[in-house]
Design a protein around this motif. Sequence first.
Motif, PDB file in Angstrom:
ATOM      1  N   ARG A  37       0.956  -1.040   0.039  1.00  0.00           N
ATOM      2  CA  ARG A  37      -0.075  -0.119  -0.126  1.00  0.00           C
ATOM      3  C   ARG A  37       0.835   1.373  -0.095  1.00  0.00           C
ATOM      4  O   ARG A  37       0.693   2.102  -0.650  1.00  0.00           O
ATOM      5  N   ALA A  38       2.018   1.249   0.667  1.00  0.00           N
ATOM      6  CA  ALA A  38       2.751   2.259   0.611  1.00  0.00           C
ATOM      7  C   ALA A  38       3.394   2.758  -0.825  1.00  0.00           C
ATOM      8  O   ALA A  38       3.595   3.612  -1.148  1.00  0.00           O
ATOM      9  N   PHE A  39       4.069   1.545  -1.298  1.00  0.00           N
ATOM     10  CA  PHE A  39       4.673   1.610  -2.609  1.00  0.00           C
ATOM     11  C   PHE A  39       3.720   2.252  -3.683  1.00  0.00           C
ATOM     12  O   PHE A  39       3.740   2.834  -4.492  1.00  0.00           O
ATOM     13  N   THR A  40       2.289   1.437  -3.832  1.00  0.00           N
ATOM     14  CA  THR A  40       1.353   1.628  -4.802  1.00  0.00           C
ATOM     15  C   THR A  40       0.509   3.005  -4.583  1.00  0.00           C
ATOM     16  O   THR A  40       0.112   3.668  -5.484  1.00  0.00           O
ATOM     17  N   ARG A  41       0.641   3.466  -3.236  1.00  0.00           N
ATOM     18  CA  ARG A  41      -0.222   4.460  -3.034  1.00  0.00           C
ATOM     19  C   ARG A  41      -1.764   4.506  -3.218  1.00  0.00           C
ATOM     20  O   ARG A  41      -2.429   5.277  -3.245  1.00  0.00           O
ATOM     21  N   MET A  42      -2.135   2.988  -3.261  1.00  0.00           N
ATOM     22  CA  MET A  42      -3.495   2.828  -3.427  1.00  0.00           C
ATOM     23  C   MET A  42      -4.479   3.321  -2.342  1.00  0.00           C
ATOM     24  O   MET A  42      -5.605   3.180  -2.455  1.00  0.00           O
ATOM     25  N   GLU A  45      -1.691  -8.803 -13.644  1.00  0.00           N
ATOM     26  CA  GLU A  45      -0.575  -9.691 -13.466  1.00  0.00           C
ATOM     27  C   GLU A  45       0.755  -8.910 -13.319  1.00  0.00           C
ATOM     28  O   GLU A  45       1.620  -9.104 -12.629  1.00  0.00           O
ATOM     29  N   GLY A  46       0.927  -7.920 -14.400  1.00  0.00           N
ATOM     30  CA  GLY A  46       1.923  -6.996 -14.706  1.00  0.00           C
ATOM     31  C   GLY A  46       2.174  -6.027 -13.342  1.00  0.00           C
ATOM     32  O   GLY A  46       3.397  -5.764 -12.960  1.00  0.00           O
ATOM     33  N   HIS A  47       1.147  -5.558 -12.930  1.00  0.00           N
ATOM     34  CA  HIS A  47       1.020  -4.682 -11.809  1.00  0.00           C
ATOM     35  C   HIS A  47       1.636  -5.372 -10.386  1.00  0.00           C
ATOM     36  O   HIS A  47       2.659  -4.799  -9.823  1.00  0.00           O
ATOM     37  N   ALA A  48       1.265  -6.689 -10.420  1.00  0.00           N
ATOM     38  CA  ALA A  48       1.932  -7.271  -9.025  1.00  0.00           C
ATOM     39  C   ALA A  48       3.200  -7.643  -9.433  1.00  0.00           C
ATOM     40  O   ALA A  48       3.958  -7.558  -8.523  1.00  0.00           O
ATOM     41  N   ASP A  49       3.715  -7.967 -10.654  1.00  0.00           N
ATOM     42  CA  ASP A  49       5.175  -8.317 -10.819  1.00  0.00           C
ATOM     43  C   ASP A  49       5.904  -6.994 -10.638  1.00  0.00           C
ATOM     44  O   ASP A  49       7.010  -7.089  -9.782  1.00  0.00           O
ATOM     45  N   TYR A  50       5.350  -5.950 -10.952  1.00  0.00           N
ATOM     46  CA  TYR A  50       5.963  -4.564 -10.755  1.00  0.00           C
ATOM     47  C   TYR A  50       6.285  -4.094  -9.361  1.00  0.00           C
ATOM     48  O   TYR A  50       7.346  -3.707  -8.945  1.00  0.00           O
ATOM     49  N   GLY A  60       9.512  -3.708  -7.116  1.00  0.00           N
ATOM     50  CA  GLY A  60       9.868  -2.548  -6.693  1.00  0.00           C
ATOM     51  C   GLY A  60       9.677  -2.359  -5.142  1.00  0.00           C
ATOM     52  O   GLY A  60      10.809  -1.541  -4.857  1.00  0.00           O
ATOM     53  N   VAL A  61       9.111  -3.252  -4.613  1.00  0.00           N
ATOM     54  CA  VAL A  61       9.118  -3.221  -3.088  1.00  0.00           C
ATOM     55  C   VAL A  61      10.314  -4.162  -2.932  1.00  0.00           C
ATOM     56  O   VAL A  61      11.147  -3.610  -1.582  1.00  0.00           O
ATOM     57  N   GLY A  62      10.763  -4.757  -3.370  1.00  0.00           N
ATOM     58  CA  GLY A  62      11.666  -6.029  -3.322  1.00  0.00           C
ATOM     59  C   GLY A  62      12.944  -5.523  -2.684  1.00  0.00           C
ATOM     60  O   GLY A  62      13.342  -5.875  -1.515  1.00  0.00           O
ATOM     61  N   PRO A  63      13.433  -4.711  -3.373  1.00  0.00           N
ATOM     62  CA  PRO A  63      15.222  -4.005  -2.940  1.00  0.00           C
ATOM     63  C   PRO A  63      15.032  -3.575  -1.517  1.00  0.00           C
ATOM     64  O   PRO A  63      16.076  -3.461  -0.773  1.00  0.00           O
ATOM     65  N   GLU A  64      13.864  -3.055  -1.063  1.00  0.00           N
ATOM     66  CA  GLU A  64      13.930  -2.293   0.203  1.00  0.00           C
ATOM     67  C   GLU A  64      13.841  -3.578   1.783  1.00  0.00           C
ATOM     68  O   GLU A  64      14.266  -3.271   2.649  1.00  0.00           O
ATOM     69  N   VAL A  65      13.048  -4.613   1.052  1.00  0.00           N
ATOM     70  CA  VAL A  65      12.883  -5.622   2.245  1.00  0.00           C
ATOM     71  C   VAL A  65      13.227  -7.057   1.957  1.00  0.00           C
ATOM     72  O   VAL A  65      13.070  -7.892   2.648  1.00  0.00           O
ATOM     73  N   VAL A  66      13.566  -7.311   0.597  1.00  0.00           N
ATOM     74  CA  VAL A  66      13.968  -8.734   0.284  1.00  0.00           C
ATOM     75  C   VAL A  66      15.590  -8.751  -0.007  1.00  0.00           C
ATOM     76  O   VAL A  66      15.732  -8.301  -1.391  1.00  0.00           O
ATOM     77  N   GLY A  67      16.539  -8.833   0.683  1.00  0.00           N
ATOM     78  CA  GLY A  67      17.698  -8.670   0.433  1.00  0.00           C
ATOM     79  C   GLY A  67      18.374  -9.418  -0.819  1.00  0.00           C
ATOM     80  O   GLY A  67      19.182  -8.782  -1.539  1.00  0.00           O
ATOM     81  N   SER A  68      17.627 -10.807  -1.124  1.00  0.00           N
ATOM     82  CA  SER A  68      18.208 -11.586  -2.279  1.00  0.00           C
ATOM     83  C   SER A  68      17.210 -11.431  -3.599  1.00  0.00           C
ATOM     84  O   SER A  68      17.059 -12.275  -4.222  1.00  0.00           O
ATOM     85  N   VAL A  71       2.998  -1.453 -16.981  1.00  0.00           N
ATOM     86  CA  VAL A  71       3.275  -0.697 -15.833  1.00  0.00           C
ATOM     87  C   VAL A  71       4.277   0.015 -15.521  1.00  0.00           C
ATOM     88  O   VAL A  71       4.093   1.154 -15.257  1.00  0.00           O
ATOM     89  N   ARG A  72       5.461  -0.439 -15.914  1.00  0.00           N
ATOM     90  CA  ARG A  72       6.385   0.354 -15.876  1.00  0.00           C
ATOM     91  C   ARG A  72       6.750   1.573 -16.802  1.00  0.00           C
ATOM     92  O   ARG A  72       7.084   2.486 -16.274  1.00  0.00           O
ATOM     93  N   ALA A  73       6.342   1.225 -18.036  1.00  0.00           N
ATOM     94  CA  ALA A  73       6.486   2.489 -18.905  1.00  0.00           C
ATOM     95  C   ALA A  73       5.477   3.604 -18.588  1.00  0.00           C
ATOM     96  O   ALA A  73       6.028   4.485 -18.487  1.00  0.00           O
ATOM     97  N   VAL A  74       4.338   3.284 -18.126  1.00  0.00           N
ATOM     98  CA  VAL A  74       3.331   4.227 -17.620  1.00  0.00           C
ATOM     99  C   VAL A  74       4.044   4.981 -16.050  1.00  0.00           C
ATOM    100  O   VAL A  74       4.048   6.150 -16.046  1.00  0.00           O
ATOM    101  N   ALA A  75       4.336   4.183 -15.566  1.00  0.00           N
ATOM    102  CA  ALA A  75       4.824   4.817 -13.950  1.00  0.00           C
ATOM    103  C   ALA A  75       6.216   5.748 -14.391  1.00  0.00           C
ATOM    104  O   ALA A  75       6.249   6.616 -13.478  1.00  0.00           O
ATOM    105  N   GLU A  76       6.926   5.409 -15.126  1.00  0.00           N
ATOM    106  CA  GLU A  76       8.254   6.175 -15.369  1.00  0.00           C
ATOM    107  C   GLU A  76       7.856   7.436 -16.267  1.00  0.00           C
ATOM    108  O   GLU A  76       8.424   8.357 -15.966  1.00  0.00           O
ATOM    109  N   GLU A  77       6.701   7.421 -16.872  1.00  0.00           N
ATOM    110  CA  GLU A  77       6.270   8.626 -17.579  1.00  0.00           C
ATOM    111  C   GLU A  77       5.444   9.395 -16.842  1.00  0.00           C
ATOM    112  O   GLU A  77       5.513  10.668 -16.909  1.00  0.00           O
ATOM    113  N   VAL A  78       4.621   9.066 -16.079  1.00  0.00           N
ATOM    114  CA  VAL A  78       3.642   9.843 -15.423  1.00  0.00           C
ATOM    115  C   VAL A  78       3.465   9.443 -13.780  1.00  0.00           C
ATOM    116  O   VAL A  78       2.815  10.232 -13.051  1.00  0.00           O
ATOM    117  N   GLY A  79       4.331   8.624 -13.371  1.00  0.00           N
ATOM    118  CA  GLY A  79       4.644   8.617 -11.973  1.00  0.00           C
ATOM    119  C   GLY A  79       3.526   7.434 -11.557  1.00  0.00           C
ATOM    120  O   GLY A  79       2.373   7.308 -12.127  1.00  0.00           O
TER     121      GLY A  79
END
Length: 381
Positions: free
Chosen positions: A53-58, A275-280, A284-292, A335-343
Amino acid sequence: MTSLGGAEMVDWNLAVATATRFVRPGPEVSRDEARAIVAELRRHAKSSEQHVRAFTRMAQPGATGEAPHDTPVLVVDRAGWIKANVAGFRAVLKPLLAKMADRRATVPGGAVLGAVGGKVTGVELGMLLSFLSSRVLGQYETFAPPSRDLPAGAQGGRLLLVAPNIVHVERELEVDPHDFRLWVCLHEETHRTQFTAVPWLRDHIEGEIQSFLGETDIDPGALLERLREAAQSLVGAKPEGEAGEEDERSFTDLVQTPTQREILGRLTAVMSLLEGHADYVMDGVGPEVVGSVAEIREKFQKRRASGAGRLDQALRKLLGLDAKLRQYRDGERFVRAVAEEVGMDGFNRVWTSPNTLPTKQEIAKPADWIARVHRKADGAP
């Protein structure tokens, strides 16, 4: 469920019994290990909710609004996944199977055919579920009817984590088990957030599915034959290396009308988005909380792409699972393309209404979705 002389088109109880009988045993763990794994998955599911919820701001005002939910998290074994999915299939397919049963009732001897066919189909569906039950890591069940053993939220829905499959894959990939469990939970929690933070999404998808099924006018035997082909693949009834026209068919080939093709296109687009949103989000959250996370993603992607042997590939094609793999890939790119373009807030306009969902063409061309939804909304020509 409409029935013929008390006989349903599908013997659901027999489907559960068959699937449970043929399901493969999970990896060996001690009782103490099993308890620890279940407890850890529940903790990760809880913490994932906050991360997602913090990452997606949903859940923030201005995106989709605050959306507390009561959908339960259930850590299940393979038999539990089977029972849950049979209940979901039964609910979603009820109108179609009632229609097919009414049609069969007009055929001489239809009651007898219904009784026999329901058991045959129950066995075949059970074999397919036994195959799938060893491959699913987790699932947000959108159309889950509650039961004593499998509760659901007030509006339906529950999150399933299939513990033996998660353990099997983490061992197969030789990754850190604690990181992998959290990584899986992030993906599945994203799906739960999608449906709980976007109140209209469930009804929209259900409406599309029922519209598609309502357009179906197929002889019951044709649908059962497709199940039979899949079941025969499972037991190796077809010799290795023998190819034929049926290899190219899947359940999606039951599409019959232009209206169905339009509906299927919309469903494909929304499933690619989810599905793509879930992967993204998971990455996106992973590097902060999942070391590997980098190692996990690399190994998991190779596993997704490789498939198993010819049998597994044939079933994936027949069940449309190859299309699901494309949904992960194409949806994540969108999802990645849209988020990079418009946040992220700009991307979240996708959840405004059914009209702001991307089309199948826009999934492939994110700039077209941005042009349609953003520039028009912002008053640009």
